[in-house]
Design an enzyme around this catalytic site. Sequence first.
Site, PDB file in Angstrom:
ATOM      1  N   ASP A   1       0.822  -1.220   0.000  1.00 25.07           N
ATOM      2  CA  ASP A   1       0.000   0.000   0.000  1.00 25.07           C
ATOM      3  C   ASP A   1       0.851   1.262   0.000  1.00 25.07           C
ATOM      4  O   ASP A   1       2.032   1.252   0.331  1.00 25.07           O
ATOM      5  CB  ASP A   1      -0.960   0.010   1.188  1.00 25.07           C
TER       6      ASP A   1
ATOM      7  N   GLU B   1      -0.149  -1.104   5.636  1.00 24.50           N
ATOM      8  CA  GLU B   1       0.941  -0.708   6.534  1.00 24.50           C
ATOM      9  C   GLU B   1       0.856   0.769   6.902  1.00 24.50           C
ATOM     10  O   GLU B   1       1.290   1.172   7.980  1.00 24.50           O
ATOM     11  CB  GLU B   1       2.294  -0.989   5.862  1.00 24.50           C
TER      12      GLU B   1
END
Length: 341
Positions: free
Chosen positions: A55, A115
């Site tokens: 991400d 994350e």
Amino acid sequence: MDIESVSGNEAALADAVESALRGLGRLEVTRNGDAVVARTMLGRAERIILAGHLDTVPLPTVAGSRGTVPVSWDGKVLYGRGATDMKGGVAVQLAIAATVPEPSKDITFIFYDNEEVAAVKSGLGRLARENRELLDADFGILLEPTNGTVEGGCNGTIRFEATTSGLAAHSARAWMGENAIHKAAPILARLAEYEPATVTVDGLDYRESLNAVKIHGGTAGNVIPDQCVVEINYRFAPDKSPAQAEAHVRELLSGFELVCTDSSAGARPGLNAPAAASFVAAVGREPLPKYGWTDVARLSEMGIPAVNFGPGDPLLAHSDNEHVDADAIRECLAALTRWLG
């Protein structure tokens, strides 16, 4: 990088990664939500983890910014969201999987989601809870940007809210009230006067910091505020537990109402693991400490010594000018290939 993967929207990229890994035909591949784990099963004496998150933070909104999808590529430098944090590192993971079919150590490749958001959503945390058996390893490398230098462990982080209370009144008759913002002045003074420590842990010097990061209070321009909240962040060396860090801040700010809102333990350098010395030698640079918090702390918590190592300047992470040199990616790939070859 042309596959947009802002936190919570990693499915398309996870699909592409899973397809590429399954297509190699020599890895045991497991999918958990938008996290993908691929493992070599060669019976080597050691197993290491190569991990990276899929991400990114949201795309920039600044007009004319180069930090967009699709990316901009001039033959030497790659511009775009995630170039540094951390699709450059993910590219290295994928390249190792594709080009090192017979590594000297068994490898567990981990590509995970979420994350960049609240820790409770972390794909690595979810894997640790639901597929812990897939994460067993002797050593871990998180391919966060480090300018191609091994960065050991990471600082811990803890956040507080310090609240002061007063009495509301019309600002034209201020003597009828008590100003909660003014009462916060001693908090700010203590933080401003505080001298953060540099703590040596296993040979690396970790710089700490303790700062007010946000302040809010008041309701209107003609009202004496009856409440003020100062948000505080302490980045502490990995010689301390979150409980010890909390005790330290409470002692400094004794007499004030403090609520701990979030904390994450740090990680010791991880350089004492047998695999670490040979890896540092393959990189050929003196290791440095990691000042920010990273997921090496999660690996450390599982008993897996781990370091950070990846392409790109961490100072460019999340910036609208986020970019990475192609040579930086190639150098990280070469170092890992030397070590694993």
